[in-house]
Design an enzyme around this catalytic site. Structure first.
Site, PDB file in Angstrom:
ATOM      1  N   THR A 178      85.244 -52.083  40.912  1.00 41.22           N
ATOM      2  CA  THR A 178      86.067 -51.270  41.811  1.00 41.22           C
ATOM      3  C   THR A 178      85.128 -50.201  42.073  1.00 41.22           C
ATOM      4  OG1 THR A 178      87.973 -51.751  40.671  1.00 41.22           O
ATOM      5  CG2 THR A 178      88.042 -49.786  41.537  1.00 41.22           C
ATOM      6  N   ARG A 206     100.517 -58.722  42.599  1.00 39.15           N
ATOM      7  CA  ARG A 206     100.214 -57.667  41.539  1.00 39.15           C
ATOM      8  C   ARG A 206      99.595 -56.842  42.181  1.00 39.15           C
ATOM      9  NH1 ARG A 206      95.112 -54.953  39.594  1.00 39.15           N
ATOM     10  NH2 ARG A 206      95.656 -54.363  37.537  1.00 39.15           N
ATOM     11  N   GLY A 208      97.546 -52.911  41.184  1.00 36.11           N
ATOM     12  CA  GLY A 208      96.992 -52.143  40.365  1.00 36.11           C
ATOM     13  C   GLY A 208      97.130 -50.694  40.472  1.00 36.11           C
ATOM     14  N   ASP A 209      96.257 -49.891  39.976  1.00 37.87           N
ATOM     15  CA  ASP A 209      96.467 -48.402  39.666  1.00 37.87           C
ATOM     16  C   ASP A 209      95.970 -47.793  40.871  1.00 37.87           C
ATOM     17  OD1 ASP A 209      94.192 -49.511  38.805  1.00 37.87           O
ATOM     18  OD2 ASP A 209      93.322 -47.348  38.350  1.00 37.87           O
ATOM     19  N   THR A 229      89.085 -46.297  36.667  1.00 45.32           N
ATOM     20  CA  THR A 229      88.462 -47.843  36.746  1.00 45.32           C
ATOM     21  C   THR A 229      88.760 -48.476  35.644  1.00 45.32           C
ATOM     22  OG1 THR A 229      86.613 -49.042  37.414  1.00 45.32           O
ATOM     23  CG2 THR A 229      86.157 -47.059  36.710  1.00 45.32           C
ATOM     24  N   GLY A 230      89.225 -49.642  35.615  1.00 44.95           N
ATOM     25  CA  GLY A 230      89.337 -50.425  34.672  1.00 44.95           C
ATOM     26  C   GLY A 230      90.697 -51.209  34.779  1.00 44.95           C
ATOM     27  N   GLY A 232      94.067 -51.692  35.440  1.00 42.87           N
ATOM     28  CA  GLY A 232      95.031 -50.720  36.069  1.00 42.87           C
ATOM     29  C   GLY A 232      96.153 -50.688  35.380  1.00 42.87           C
TER      30      GLY A 232
HETATM   31  N1  ASP Z   1      91.772 -50.426  38.292  1.00 41.56           N
HETATM   32  C1  ASP Z   1      91.410 -51.806  39.139  1.00 41.56           C
HETATM   33  C2  ASP Z   1      92.803 -52.661  39.005  1.00 41.56           C
HETATM   34  O1  ASP Z   1      93.454 -52.678  37.956  1.00 41.56           O
HETATM   35  C3  ASP Z   1      90.222 -52.650  38.713  1.00 41.56           C
HETATM   36  C4  ASP Z   1      89.101 -51.927  38.319  1.00 41.56           C
HETATM   37  O2  ASP Z   1      88.866 -50.657  38.279  1.00 41.56           O
HETATM   38  O3  ASP Z   1      87.936 -52.732  38.144  1.00 41.56           O
HETATM   39  O4  ASP Z   1      93.084 -53.014  40.053  1.00 41.56           O
END
Ligand code: ASP
Length: 309
Positions: A178, A206, A208-209, A229-230, A232
């Site tokens: 991301t 879905r 995400g955040d 990031t990560g 969500g």
């Molecule tokens: N945070 C993002 C999500 O969950 C994914 C990511 O940061 O890699 O959609």
């Protein structure tokens, strides 16, 4: 006059060796592009949008062209942007054909009364304003999707074990790449932006955040800016970007980022990274994933880029 600063990231997760050089050069290019605009006296909003566009157009990142695919093999991208001066911000979700989801989020922020638009209707707004379209589904991502599905079928649970059980009863290794950007311009105005294809093999629909203010990003001139990031779901449940900004009332950007990641590790486990920028133009980076690909530019330190904090 404040000395401008930009920090960008290309995603928390596990950056394989084969992609590390391209990831680092991608974040350096994006940070340099945004910083140049700041030096020309442009706003932090312009700088973060430009930096994110650079990464959305670079297929090494999971955003815009190059987004990962959901369980049924479609792109459903999310993006968010926030102006720390006005505290206006907006996100877009489930984007399939708009070349730069971040510009669509900026349109929602600047031209509508809403803070989140999703799907076809959001994309129609982009069409009305002449935003370019593109096929965001690239062959390399289709190949990765097939491999990830195969791993899932063999029982590798990834970050969404309940989905796997659901899919098995009714009927996916996750993370990464991301993009996000935070900037402070010469007027001291902060801004944040992020964009993602989301986590691979997510259930269709879905969100995400990344498009959710407070979770994926937050910016407030009075306290600071942050973007996560990560996984969500962790960022949403713990409202990590807003709570990290609140922590910058008394902590530096780096202290706030580290505090958040320690809290996440205790409360939710691994799977999150965050970058921060405080009112004094100091940035911070923290993650509990193997890597977080990032680059920052300040007048004093110049361009710095790393795969770790
Ligand atoms: N945070 C993002 C999500 O969950 C994914 C990511 O940061 O890699 O959609």
């Amino acid at each position: 006059m404040v000395s401008p600063t930009i920090i960008v990231h290309g995603g928390a997760g596990d950056w394989p060796k084969s992609k590390q050089a391209a990831g680092l050069s991608g974040v350096r290019e994006a940070a340099t592009r945004g910083f140049r605009l700041l030096q020309q006296g442009k706003s932090s909003i312009k700088a973060v949008e430009a930096a994110v566009i650079e990464m959305e157009d670079n297929p090494v990142f999971n955003a815009g062209s190059g987004s990962t695919l959901n369980l049924v093999g479609d792109v459903e991208a999310d993006a968010g942007i926030m102006d720390g001066k006005t505290r206006r911000g907006a996100g877009v979700a489930l984007v399939r054909r708009t070349k730069n989801p971040i510009s669509l989020a900026r349109l929602v922020m600047e031209k509508t009364d809403h803070a989140l638009l999703a799907g076809k209707s959001a994309e129609r707004l982009g069409e009305a304003f002449g935003l370019p379209k593109a096929n965001l589904k690239l062959p390399e991502r289709v190949y990765q999707w097939k491999q990830a599905k195969r791993r899932m079928e063999k029982g590798v649970l990834g970050d969404f074990p309940r989905n796997l059980k659901l899919i098995r009863s009714k009927g996916q290794s996750i993370l990464g790449d991301t993009v996000g950007a935070l900037a402070i311009d010469q007027n001291g105005d902060l801004a944040g932006a992020d964009s993602t294809g989301g986590v691979s093999l997510k259930l269709p629909g879905r969100i995400g955040d990344s498009p959710i203010l407070g979770a994926g990003l937050y910016a407030d001139n009075r306290i600071g800016a942050a973007t996560a990031t990560g996984v969500g779901e962790i960022a949403m449940r713990l409202v990590v970007s807003k709570s990290t900004c609140d922590a910058m009332r008394s902590l530096t950007a780096q202290q706030a980022a580290s505090q958040t990641v320690n809290m996440v590790t205790k409360m939710a486990g691994r799977g999150l990274g965050i970058v921060t920028l405080d009112r004094k133009g100091r940035y911070g980076v923290a993650h509990n994933t193997p890597h977080l690909c990032w680059a920052g530019v300040t007048k004093n330190r110049g361009l710095v880029s790393q795969l770790h904090r």
